[in-house]
Design a protein around this motif. Sequence first.
Motif, PDB file in Angstrom:
ATOM      1  N   ILE A  11      37.727 -11.255  25.757  1.00  0.00           N
ATOM      2  CA  ILE A  11      38.753 -10.575  24.974  1.00  0.00           C
ATOM      3  C   ILE A  11      39.663  -9.777  25.894  1.00  0.00           C
ATOM      4  O   ILE A  11      39.201  -9.062  26.782  1.00  0.00           O
ATOM      5  N   LYS A  12      40.956  -9.919  25.670  1.00  0.00           N
ATOM      6  CA  LYS A  12      41.991  -9.173  26.390  1.00  0.00           C
ATOM      7  C   LYS A  12      42.731  -8.363  25.337  1.00  0.00           C
ATOM      8  O   LYS A  12      43.154  -8.900  24.319  1.00  0.00           O
ATOM      9  N   SER A  13      42.874  -7.073  25.564  1.00  0.00           N
ATOM     10  CA  SER A  13      43.504  -6.230  24.553  1.00  0.00           C
ATOM     11  C   SER A  13      44.297  -5.102  25.203  1.00  0.00           C
ATOM     12  O   SER A  13      44.199  -4.875  26.403  1.00  0.00           O
ATOM     13  N   ARG A  14      45.079  -4.414  24.388  1.00  0.00           N
ATOM     14  CA  ARG A  14      45.827  -3.243  24.842  1.00  0.00           C
ATOM     15  C   ARG A  14      45.345  -2.028  24.065  1.00  0.00           C
ATOM     16  O   ARG A  14      44.994  -2.121  22.903  1.00  0.00           O
ATOM     17  N   ILE A  15      45.356  -0.893  24.750  1.00  0.00           N
ATOM     18  CA  ILE A  15      44.983   0.373  24.123  1.00  0.00           C
ATOM     19  C   ILE A  15      46.160   1.323  24.272  1.00  0.00           C
ATOM     20  O   ILE A  15      46.735   1.450  25.344  1.00  0.00           O
ATOM     21  N   VAL A  16      46.496   1.998  23.216  1.00  0.00           N
ATOM     22  CA  VAL A  16      47.612   2.949  23.226  1.00  0.00           C
ATOM     23  C   VAL A  16      47.203   4.220  23.959  1.00  0.00           C
ATOM     24  O   VAL A  16      46.097   4.720  23.798  1.00  0.00           O
ATOM     25  N   ASN A  17      48.115   4.742  24.797  1.00  0.00           N
ATOM     26  CA  ASN A  17      47.927   6.037  25.432  1.00  0.00           C
ATOM     27  C   ASN A  17      48.603   7.054  24.517  1.00  0.00           C
ATOM     28  O   ASN A  17      49.822   7.191  24.517  1.00  0.00           O
ATOM     29  N   SER A  18      47.824   7.764  23.734  1.00  0.00           N
ATOM     30  CA  SER A  18      48.380   8.678  22.733  1.00  0.00           C
ATOM     31  C   SER A  18      49.188   9.812  23.353  1.00  0.00           C
ATOM     32  O   SER A  18      50.060  10.383  22.708  1.00  0.00           O
ATOM     33  N   LYS A  19      48.969  10.135  24.615  1.00  0.00           N
ATOM     34  CA  LYS A  19      49.702  11.214  25.271  1.00  0.00           C
ATOM     35  C   LYS A  19      51.092  10.798  25.740  1.00  0.00           C
ATOM     36  O   LYS A  19      51.948  11.627  25.957  1.00  0.00           O
ATOM     37  N   ARG A  29      45.459  -1.808  29.630  1.00  0.00           N
ATOM     38  CA  ARG A  29      45.011  -3.184  29.420  1.00  0.00           C
ATOM     39  C   ARG A  29      43.506  -3.186  29.643  1.00  0.00           C
ATOM     40  O   ARG A  29      43.011  -2.569  30.579  1.00  0.00           O
ATOM     41  N   ILE A  30      42.781  -3.860  28.765  1.00  0.00           N
ATOM     42  CA  ILE A  30      41.331  -3.905  28.867  1.00  0.00           C
ATOM     43  C   ILE A  30      40.862  -5.354  28.696  1.00  0.00           C
ATOM     44  O   ILE A  30      41.381  -6.089  27.864  1.00  0.00           O
ATOM     45  N   TYR A  31      39.921  -5.761  29.544  1.00  0.00           N
ATOM     46  CA  TYR A  31      39.329  -7.089  29.491  1.00  0.00           C
ATOM     47  C   TYR A  31      37.826  -6.915  29.350  1.00  0.00           C
ATOM     48  O   TYR A  31      37.209  -6.173  30.112  1.00  0.00           O
ATOM     49  N   PHE A  32      37.235  -7.601  28.388  1.00  0.00           N
ATOM     50  CA  PHE A  32      35.796  -7.518  28.257  1.00  0.00           C
ATOM     51  C   PHE A  32      35.209  -8.789  27.666  1.00  0.00           C
ATOM     52  O   PHE A  32      35.924  -9.618  27.121  1.00  0.00           O
ATOM     53  N   PHE A  33      33.903  -8.921  27.816  1.00  0.00           N
ATOM     54  CA  PHE A  33      33.136 -10.052  27.298  1.00  0.00           C
ATOM     55  C   PHE A  33      32.222  -9.532  26.210  1.00  0.00           C
ATOM     56  O   PHE A  33      31.667  -8.450  26.335  1.00  0.00           O
ATOM     57  N   VAL A  34      32.060 -10.322  25.170  1.00  0.00           N
ATOM     58  CA  VAL A  34      31.101 -10.024  24.114  1.00  0.00           C
ATOM     59  C   VAL A  34      30.049 -11.131  24.143  1.00  0.00           C
ATOM     60  O   VAL A  34      30.397 -12.312  24.093  1.00  0.00           O
ATOM     61  N   ASN A  35      28.810 -10.747  24.265  1.00  0.00           N
ATOM     62  CA  ASN A  35      27.703 -11.699  24.248  1.00  0.00           C
ATOM     63  C   ASN A  35      27.179 -11.783  22.823  1.00  0.00           C
ATOM     64  O   ASN A  35      26.621 -10.819  22.306  1.00  0.00           O
ATOM     65  N   LYS A  36      27.364 -12.923  22.188  1.00  0.00           N
ATOM     66  CA  LYS A  36      26.937 -13.102  20.797  1.00  0.00           C
ATOM     67  C   LYS A  36      25.426 -13.074  20.649  1.00  0.00           C
ATOM     68  O   LYS A  36      24.919 -12.650  19.620  1.00  0.00           O
ATOM     69  N   ASN A  37      24.720 -13.510  21.676  1.00  0.00           N
ATOM     70  CA  ASN A  37      23.264 -13.613  21.567  1.00  0.00           C
ATOM     71  C   ASN A  37      22.556 -12.270  21.560  1.00  0.00           C
ATOM     72  O   ASN A  37      21.579 -12.086  20.849  1.00  0.00           O
ATOM     73  N   TYR A  42      30.518  -6.266  27.652  1.00  0.00           N
ATOM     74  CA  TYR A  42      30.613  -6.012  29.088  1.00  0.00           C
ATOM     75  C   TYR A  42      32.070  -5.757  29.449  1.00  0.00           C
ATOM     76  O   TYR A  42      32.920  -6.614  29.233  1.00  0.00           O
ATOM     77  N   LEU A  43      32.364  -4.590  29.991  1.00  0.00           N
ATOM     78  CA  LEU A  43      33.709  -4.256  30.439  1.00  0.00           C
ATOM     79  C   LEU A  43      33.963  -4.935  31.776  1.00  0.00           C
ATOM     80  O   LEU A  43      33.217  -4.745  32.730  1.00  0.00           O
ATOM     81  N   LEU A  44      35.021  -5.746  31.840  1.00  0.00           N
ATOM     82  CA  LEU A  44      35.334  -6.471  33.062  1.00  0.00           C
ATOM     83  C   LEU A  44      36.433  -5.804  33.874  1.00  0.00           C
ATOM     84  O   LEU A  44      36.385  -5.786  35.093  1.00  0.00           O
ATOM     85  N   ASP A  45      37.441  -5.269  33.202  1.00  0.00           N
ATOM     86  CA  ASP A  45      38.553  -4.626  33.907  1.00  0.00           C
ATOM     87  C   ASP A  45      39.290  -3.721  32.934  1.00  0.00           C
ATOM     88  O   ASP A  45      39.349  -3.994  31.730  1.00  0.00           O
ATOM     89  N   PHE A  46      39.858  -2.643  33.470  1.00  0.00           N
ATOM     90  CA  PHE A  46      40.572  -1.657  32.665  1.00  0.00           C
ATOM     91  C   PHE A  46      41.574  -0.971  33.566  1.00  0.00           C
ATOM     92  O   PHE A  46      41.205  -0.496  34.634  1.00  0.00           O
ATOM     93  N   PRO A  56      51.009  -5.053  36.359  1.00  0.00           N
ATOM     94  CA  PRO A  56      51.312  -6.022  35.309  1.00  0.00           C
ATOM     95  C   PRO A  56      50.046  -6.731  34.825  1.00  0.00           C
ATOM     96  O   PRO A  56      48.985  -6.614  35.447  1.00  0.00           O
ATOM     97  N   ASP A  57      50.185  -7.472  33.748  1.00  0.00           N
ATOM     98  CA  ASP A  57      49.052  -8.244  33.236  1.00  0.00           C
ATOM     99  C   ASP A  57      48.514  -9.165  34.319  1.00  0.00           C
ATOM    100  O   ASP A  57      49.255  -9.630  35.191  1.00  0.00           O
ATOM    101  N   LEU A  58      47.221  -9.438  34.245  1.00  0.00           N
ATOM    102  CA  LEU A  58      46.622 -10.387  35.171  1.00  0.00           C
ATOM    103  C   LEU A  58      47.152 -11.789  34.870  1.00  0.00           C
ATOM    104  O   LEU A  58      47.430 -12.128  33.725  1.00  0.00           O
ATOM    105  N   THR A  59      47.263 -12.585  35.896  1.00  0.00           N
ATOM    106  CA  THR A  59      47.676 -13.978  35.700  1.00  0.00           C
ATOM    107  C   THR A  59      46.491 -14.748  35.113  1.00  0.00           C
ATOM    108  O   THR A  59      45.349 -14.271  35.132  1.00  0.00           O
ATOM    109  N   LYS A  60      46.757 -15.926  34.609  1.00  0.00           N
ATOM    110  CA  LYS A  60      45.679 -16.767  34.073  1.00  0.00           C
ATOM    111  C   LYS A  60      44.634 -17.056  35.150  1.00  0.00           C
ATOM    112  O   LYS A  60      43.442 -17.078  34.881  1.00  0.00           O
ATOM    113  N   MET A  61      45.091 -17.264  36.379  1.00  0.00           N
ATOM    114  CA  MET A  61      44.161 -17.525  37.485  1.00  0.00           C
ATOM    115  C   MET A  61      43.273 -16.308  37.744  1.00  0.00           C
ATOM    116  O   MET A  61      42.066 -16.437  37.950  1.00  0.00           O
TER     117      MET A  61
END
Length: 90
Positions: A11-19, A29-37, A42-46, A56-61
């Motif tokens: 999952i790739k998402s954006r979080i608002v900076n309220s300040k 920008r936040i990137y994380f994995f969700v393990n269904k099992n 798991y937080l991958l990058d923030f 800037p956003d990470l490239t697909k690579m």
Amino acid sequence: MLSIKGQFFFIKSRIVNSKSGKGKSAGYRIYFFVNKNNSCIYLLDFYPKTGKYGKPDLTKMQEKLIVKSFREEFASGTLELFLKKREIGK
């Protein structure tokens, strides 16, 4: 959300900076994995999207490399050992 077949969702998402008062464009920008099992997240990058540490956003690579690295560490058991050590330290 970027879905990966199997037990994980990437999952790739954006979080608002309220300040900032500028909405999502000046947020994070936040990137994380969700393990269904095991229902773990798991937080991958923030990082901020703007400012001194902004980038800037990470490239697909780059996204693929993060996912590959995570999956290798998860498969090797490295992450599970780290998590167990953290639980012992509580």
